[in-house]
Structure formats: structure tokens, C-alpha cells
Write a protein that holds these residues in place. Structure first.
Motif, PDB file in Angstrom:
ATOM      1  N   TRP A  91      -1.005  -1.001 -21.063  1.00  0.00           N
ATOM      2  CA  TRP A  91      -1.626  -0.489 -19.844  1.00  0.00           C
ATOM      3  C   TRP A  91      -0.746   0.578 -19.219  1.00  0.00           C
ATOM      4  O   TRP A  91       0.487   0.471 -19.244  1.00  0.00           O
ATOM      5  CB  TRP A  91      -1.852  -1.606 -18.830  1.00  0.00           C
ATOM      6  N   LYS A  92      -1.385   1.579 -18.659  1.00  0.00           N
ATOM      7  CA  LYS A  92      -0.687   2.638 -17.928  1.00  0.00           C
ATOM      8  C   LYS A  92      -1.108   2.579 -16.471  1.00  0.00           C
ATOM      9  O   LYS A  92      -2.294   2.637 -16.153  1.00  0.00           O
ATOM     10  CB  LYS A  92      -1.053   4.003 -18.515  1.00  0.00           C
ATOM     11  N   VAL A  93      -0.127   2.441 -15.591  1.00  0.00           N
ATOM     12  CA  VAL A  93      -0.386   2.462 -14.149  1.00  0.00           C
ATOM     13  C   VAL A  93       0.198   3.770 -13.631  1.00  0.00           C
ATOM     14  O   VAL A  93       1.394   3.893 -13.379  1.00  0.00           O
ATOM     15  CB  VAL A  93       0.237   1.252 -13.438  1.00  0.00           C
ATOM     16  N   GLY A  94      -0.657   4.780 -13.528  1.00  0.00           N
ATOM     17  CA  GLY A  94      -0.204   6.112 -13.157  1.00  0.00           C
ATOM     18  C   GLY A  94      -0.405   6.411 -11.686  1.00  0.00           C
ATOM     19  O   GLY A  94      -1.151   5.740 -10.982  1.00  0.00           O
ATOM     20  N   GLY A  95       0.269   7.452 -11.215  1.00  0.00           N
ATOM     21  CA  GLY A  95       0.094   7.912  -9.848  1.00  0.00           C
ATOM     22  C   GLY A  95       0.734   7.049  -8.792  1.00  0.00           C
ATOM     23  O   GLY A  95       0.346   7.101  -7.612  1.00  0.00           O
ATOM     24  N   PHE A 120       9.465   1.966 -17.091  1.00  0.00           N
ATOM     25  CA  PHE A 120       9.265   2.980 -16.052  1.00  0.00           C
ATOM     26  C   PHE A 120       9.283   4.387 -16.650  1.00  0.00           C
ATOM     27  O   PHE A 120      10.120   4.713 -17.491  1.00  0.00           O
ATOM     28  CB  PHE A 120      10.379   2.916 -15.003  1.00  0.00           C
ATOM     29  N   GLU A 121       8.345   5.215 -16.172  1.00  0.00           N
ATOM     30  CA  GLU A 121       8.339   6.656 -16.459  1.00  0.00           C
ATOM     31  C   GLU A 121       8.091   7.385 -15.139  1.00  0.00           C
ATOM     32  O   GLU A 121       6.947   7.666 -14.775  1.00  0.00           O
ATOM     33  CB  GLU A 121       7.257   7.018 -17.479  1.00  0.00           C
ATOM     34  N   ASP A 122       9.150   7.686 -14.411  1.00  0.00           N
ATOM     35  CA  ASP A 122       9.037   8.358 -13.123  1.00  0.00           C
ATOM     36  C   ASP A 122       8.054   7.618 -12.201  1.00  0.00           C
ATOM     37  O   ASP A 122       8.362   6.564 -11.689  1.00  0.00           O
ATOM     38  CB  ASP A 122       8.653   9.824 -13.307  1.00  0.00           C
ATOM     39  N   HIS A 123       6.833   8.146 -12.034  1.00  0.00           N
ATOM     40  CA  HIS A 123       5.843   7.521 -11.153  1.00  0.00           C
ATOM     41  C   HIS A 123       4.782   6.752 -11.940  1.00  0.00           C
ATOM     42  O   HIS A 123       3.677   6.508 -11.444  1.00  0.00           O
ATOM     43  CB  HIS A 123       5.179   8.584 -10.274  1.00  0.00           C
ATOM     44  N   VAL A 124       5.121   6.374 -13.149  1.00  0.00           N
ATOM     45  CA  VAL A 124       4.210   5.633 -14.021  1.00  0.00           C
ATOM     46  C   VAL A 124       4.856   4.310 -14.425  1.00  0.00           C
ATOM     47  O   VAL A 124       6.032   4.269 -14.790  1.00  0.00           O
ATOM     48  CB  VAL A 124       3.860   6.435 -15.295  1.00  0.00           C
ATOM     49  N   LEU A 125       4.078   3.245 -14.347  1.00  0.00           N
ATOM     50  CA  LEU A 125       4.494   1.944 -14.845  1.00  0.00           C
ATOM     51  C   LEU A 125       3.735   1.662 -16.127  1.00  0.00           C
ATOM     52  O   LEU A 125       2.503   1.691 -16.149  1.00  0.00           O
ATOM     53  CB  LEU A 125       4.188   0.856 -13.808  1.00  0.00           C
ATOM     54  N   PHE A 185       0.831  -1.203   0.000  1.00  0.00           N
ATOM     55  CA  PHE A 185       0.000   0.000   0.000  1.00  0.00           C
ATOM     56  C   PHE A 185       0.868   1.257   0.000  1.00  0.00           C
ATOM     57  O   PHE A 185       0.574   2.232  -0.696  1.00  0.00           O
ATOM     58  CB  PHE A 185      -0.924   0.001   1.218  1.00  0.00           C
ATOM     59  N   ASP A 186       1.941   1.248   0.781  1.00  0.00           N
ATOM     60  CA  ASP A 186       2.824   2.410   0.848  1.00  0.00           C
ATOM     61  C   ASP A 186       3.603   2.602  -0.455  1.00  0.00           C
ATOM     62  O   ASP A 186       3.865   3.732  -0.871  1.00  0.00           O
ATOM     63  CB  ASP A 186       3.811   2.265   2.009  1.00  0.00           C
ATOM     64  N   ILE A 187       3.987   1.527  -1.092  1.00  0.00           N
ATOM     65  CA  ILE A 187       4.760   1.607  -2.337  1.00  0.00           C
ATOM     66  C   ILE A 187       3.913   2.154  -3.480  1.00  0.00           C
ATOM     67  O   ILE A 187       4.333   3.050  -4.214  1.00  0.00           O
ATOM     68  CB  ILE A 187       5.315   0.216  -2.712  1.00  0.00           C
ATOM     69  N   ILE A 188       2.713   1.640  -3.630  1.00  0.00           N
ATOM     70  CA  ILE A 188       1.849   2.025  -4.744  1.00  0.00           C
ATOM     71  C   ILE A 188       1.111   3.331  -4.450  1.00  0.00           C
ATOM     72  O   ILE A 188       1.017   4.214  -5.306  1.00  0.00           O
ATOM     73  CB  ILE A 188       0.854   0.909  -5.082  1.00  0.00           C
ATOM     74  N   GLY A 189       0.578   3.462  -3.251  1.00  0.00           N
ATOM     75  CA  GLY A 189      -0.147   4.665  -2.868  1.00  0.00           C
ATOM     76  C   GLY A 189      -1.590   4.653  -3.346  1.00  0.00           C
ATOM     77  O   GLY A 189      -1.952   3.964  -4.311  1.00  0.00           O
ATOM     78  N   SER A 190      -2.407   5.456  -2.679  1.00  0.00           N
ATOM     79  CA  SER A 190      -3.847   5.443  -2.938  1.00  0.00           C
ATOM     80  C   SER A 190      -4.243   6.198  -4.201  1.00  0.00           C
ATOM     81  O   SER A 190      -5.403   6.140  -4.623  1.00  0.00           O
ATOM     82  CB  SER A 190      -4.593   6.028  -1.736  1.00  0.00           C
ATOM     83  N   SER A 191      -3.295   6.924  -4.817  1.00  0.00           N
ATOM     84  CA  SER A 191      -3.624   7.687  -6.026  1.00  0.00           C
ATOM     85  C   SER A 191      -3.406   6.894  -7.312  1.00  0.00           C
ATOM     86  O   SER A 191      -3.701   7.389  -8.406  1.00  0.00           O
ATOM     87  CB  SER A 191      -2.780   8.969  -6.080  1.00  0.00           C
ATOM     88  N   ALA A 192      -2.868   5.708  -7.197  1.00  0.00           N
ATOM     89  CA  ALA A 192      -2.561   4.918  -8.403  1.00  0.00           C
ATOM     90  C   ALA A 192      -3.836   4.383  -9.049  1.00  0.00           C
ATOM     91  O   ALA A 192      -4.820   4.086  -8.371  1.00  0.00           O
ATOM     92  CB  ALA A 192      -1.632   3.770  -8.049  1.00  0.00           C
ATOM     93  N   LYS A 193      -3.777   4.263 -10.370  1.00  0.00           N
ATOM     94  CA  LYS A 193      -4.883   3.651 -11.090  1.00  0.00           C
ATOM     95  C   LYS A 193      -4.352   2.979 -12.346  1.00  0.00           C
ATOM     96  O   LYS A 193      -3.310   3.345 -12.885  1.00  0.00           O
ATOM     97  CB  LYS A 193      -5.969   4.666 -11.443  1.00  0.00           C
ATOM     98  N   VAL A 194      -5.090   1.982 -12.822  1.00  0.00           N
ATOM     99  CA  VAL A 194      -4.714   1.216 -14.011  1.00  0.00           C
ATOM    100  C   VAL A 194      -5.637   1.610 -15.163  1.00  0.00           C
ATOM    101  O   VAL A 194      -6.860   1.583 -15.019  1.00  0.00           O
ATOM    102  CB  VAL A 194      -4.822  -0.304 -13.754  1.00  0.00           C
ATOM    103  N   GLU A 195      -5.033   1.972 -16.299  1.00  0.00           N
ATOM    104  CA  GLU A 195      -5.801   2.314 -17.491  1.00  0.00           C
ATOM    105  C   GLU A 195      -5.344   1.443 -18.656  1.00  0.00           C
ATOM    106  O   GLU A 195      -4.147   1.288 -18.886  1.00  0.00           O
ATOM    107  CB  GLU A 195      -5.597   3.778 -17.866  1.00  0.00           C
ATOM    108  N   HIS A 196      -6.301   0.900 -19.378  1.00  0.00           N
ATOM    109  CA  HIS A 196      -6.006   0.114 -20.573  1.00  0.00           C
ATOM    110  C   HIS A 196      -5.978   1.090 -21.747  1.00  0.00           C
ATOM    111  O   HIS A 196      -7.006   1.395 -22.338  1.00  0.00           O
ATOM    112  CB  HIS A 196      -7.070  -0.966 -20.759  1.00  0.00           C
TER     113      HIS A 196
END
Length: 382
Positions: free
Chosen positions: A369-373, A355-360, A77-88
């Protein structure tokens, strides 16, 4: 107690299923240590698609199979954070695989390629507008399989085929000019490069595999076993540092000098058949600050399901491994899987990451897929 909460952990504040339109679950291994009734699954299937006959456990799995993030450890939870979301972002035919993903910060684009058939073109995805275009480098780069960005250029590992041998190709992201850096081991063809990484000194660590041969993309019988090569960036001297009788797949160089190598004997041969009784392990080796020799080989991780394909290491040393219906996040000290970022399951399959900074970014069967935040800074320092 008959609700699914008897098998799931409590989500921290801010991680409800409505946060950022992302769905979370905490798979509590203490609560699931003893399960009722009959249950089973193959190693290719995620835990939440196991065959069970207990109705509550069936409901648990049905819920887990709707999530974007599954934590196995609270630190996830601490690594990913509550602002992350997955977009196709890009949806494609799930029968077609995609590989060779790398983020190009100089142009803010994601480079990647379709894989499994002979061709000399790739994709560039604008990571801001999500506009996708086909590109052909000059000269064309045939059968890209792996990619890493280093000091302004994309370095691409190719399988060979289409009249070419497995090569390392350096590409200028702006002009798309391509230069082949190496295509032989002392006049012996490489089997077909699978993936690569570059250490802080600029030296290349690369896996040579029979994956392309298994897909009939190359037309010569393998003369050596799959291996890992160290290639000195100054002299282009290739050195064999690792071999397996099965197959070598993803590879990543960590900030502490640890080299991670996917041994995927489980997926090899011609025709390509996935054999659950063969090895599927992510190995770790010490390089002693990038020396071309491997020490202290150990089994680092064995995926909870499927097997580790594309692998990358974040700035803090976390290992991100594409494995089946998502990407596993593994801590470097003990090799424990902290959680999985899911890309949907079903016919979709996570194959490679960037990796793109805070984006996977994740590519695979089914698109991009983009996993942002993500709270953790992913991009490494070199």
C-alpha cells in the motif's frame, strides 16, 4: 438522536469522505465512553468489527470499516493532512506475508520480501511507475526479514535457514552486490534476526527472535532467549542489551535516542499460535545518545487492537506501528495513539512500513500500500 453522528466527531473542513477519494472518520472517545447494549471483541479485532447488538452502534462500525483514516485525536488531522490518500499498489494472496520493507532513495525503489518460507529472492518496486520485479542479490540473500537504508546501502536482517544463519547483509541497491557483515555471537548462531535499525553513528540495533523457528524456517532448537543486540559498526562487536522469554519483533531508533522494541510474546513458539494472554507491548528505552546499554524501560504503547509489528520513527519523533488492519500513529511524549491509517481490514494485514519523504509505504498480507500526500515529513535526517 439516532444517527451515527452521536458517536463520531465532526470532521474538520477539507476532510470529507470525498477529499482525494479518501474516507475519514473521527472516533470521538468522549462520545463513545459509554456504549449501549451488548458489545465485545477479541484483542485481534479492530474496534469497528466488534460484535454489538445496538443498531446505531452497528451502523457506526459499518461506516468506520469503510474508511481509510480513523482519527482518535484531533492532532491526527494536522499530521496526515487532507491531501493524503491510500492506494493498494500491489495486490497479492492474503495468505502470504511480506516483510523487510525499506525505501531506497538512490534508485527510487521499495525493497521488500515475502516471508514465512525459505527462499533467496526479494522484490524491488519502482515507486514512480509501480513496476515490480523479482531480484536475487549476488550472492543470494536468504530469508530477509527486516531492512533499513543508511548512507547509500540497504542493511538487511535475515532469519537464516537454507544452509545459512541469521545475518546482517549489506546490499548495494544499484549493483545488488551483497556482503554479510555478521552471522554469529561469539560462535553461537543467532536465533534468526527479525528487524533492525541504525542510529546516526551507523551502529546497528537488531532484534533476534524465534519467529523463523516457529515457522520451521530454521532447523536448530533455540539455545537462547529472543533478544536485542547492539552491533558496533566499526568493530562489528555484538552486545546483548535486552532479552525476553517470549519474542522480540520490530525495532526503531528515534531522533532523540529513544529505542522502541516490540515484545510480541503473543505470537511465538512452534507451532506458531497467537495467545491473547501473552505480552504484546511496544517498549521504550533511553540509550543516552546511542550508548550500548538501555535505561528507563517503560511500556510505551499497547495497540488498540492486534499488536505492533513493524515500527519506524519519523523525523519529528512520531511512531508509526503496523498493527492489524492498518498503521497506528503514536505521539512520543505520552504514547497516545492519535489515529490509524487503514489498509482495508478483512484478510489484509499491515506488517511493516517504510518512509519516502511524505509517503508511507506499507507491506503485509495482501500486498503493498502507498499512503501518499502526508503533510508530515517522515524521512529522518540521517
Amino acid at each position: 438522536m439516532t444517527t451515527i453522528s452521536q458517536y463520531l466527531g465532526i470532521l474538520p473542513a477539507g476532510f470529507s469522505s470525498n477529499a482525494m477519494n479518501a474516507s475519514w472518520a473521527y472516533y470521538d472517545t468522549l462520545k463513545t465512553a459509554v456504549l449501549p447494549g451488548n458489545f465485545n471483541r477479541t484483542l485481534f479485532e479492530a474496534p469497528w468489527v466488534a460484535k454489538v447488538d445496538n443498531p446505531v452502534l452497528e451502523a457506526v462500525n459499518s461506516y468506520l470499516n469503510t474508511t481509510n483514516f480513523v482519527a482518535f485525536d484531533p492532532s491526527f488531522f494536522d499530521i496526515i493532512g487532507s491531501s493524503a490518500k491510500v492506494e493498494h499498489i500491489i495486490t497479492t494472496d492474503p495468505s502470504i506475508s511480506h516483510e523487510a520493507s525499506c525505501y531506497l532513495p538512490t534508485t527510487k525503489q521499495l525493497y521488500y520480501a515475502s516471508w514465512g518460507f525459505g527462499h533467496g529472492w526479494q522484490y524491488l518496486l519502482d515507486t514512480t511507475t509501480h513496476k515490480l520485479r523479482n531480484i536475487t542479490t549476488s550472492p543470494p540473500t536468504y530469508n530477509a526479514h527486516g531492512c533499513v537504508f543508511f548512507k547509500g546501502s540497504a542493511y538487511v536482517a535475515t532469519d537464516g535457514g537454507n544452509g545459512h544463519y541469521g545475518s546482517v547483509v549489506k546490499i548495494n541497491p544499484r549493483s545488488l552486490k551483497a556482503e554479510t557483515l555478521i552471522n554469529n555471537f561469539y560462535q553461537q548462531p543467532f536465533l534468526g534476526f527479525n528487524d533492525l535499525d541504525i542510529d546516526p553513528a551507523g551502529n546497528i540495533w537488531i532484534t533476534d527472535s524465534i519467529s523463523a523457528w516457529g515457522r520451521e524456517m530454521t532447523d536448530f532448537w533455540p539455545e537462547t532467549t529472543p533478544a536485542v543486540y547492539f552491533i558496533n559498526a566499526t568493530t562489528m562487536t555484538p552486545k546483548w542489551v535486552f532479552q525476553t522469554v517470549g519474542n522480540a519483533n520490530g525495532i526503531a531508533y528515534g531522533p532523540d535516542g529513544t529505542l522502541y522494541v516490540d515484545v510480541t510474546d503473543i505470537s511465538s513458539g512452534r507451532p506458531n499460535i497467537k495467545d491473547p494472554l501473552k505480552q504484546r507491548q511496544l517498549m521504550a528505552y533511553d540509550t543516552r545518545d546511542g550508548r550500548p546499554q538501555l535505561w528507563s524501560g517503560r511500556l510505551f504503547s499497547n495497540s488498540i487492537s492486534y499488536y505492533c509489528d513493524g515500527v519506524r520513527v519519523s523525523r519529528s519523533g512520531l511512531v508509526f506501528c503496523a498493527a492489524g488492519d492498518g498503521v497506528d500513529v503514536i505521539e512520543p511524549k505520552n504514547g497516545a495513539t492519535l489515529g490509524r491509517i487503514r489498509t482495508g481490514g478483512g484478510n489484509y494485514l499491515a506488517v511493516n512500513v517504510a518512509f519516502e519523504d511524505h509517503v508511507l509505504w506499507v507491506v503485509g498480507k495482501g500486498g503493498v500500500w502507498k499512503v501518499g500526500g502526508i503533510r508530515e515529513l517522515l524521512t529522518r535526517s540521517w
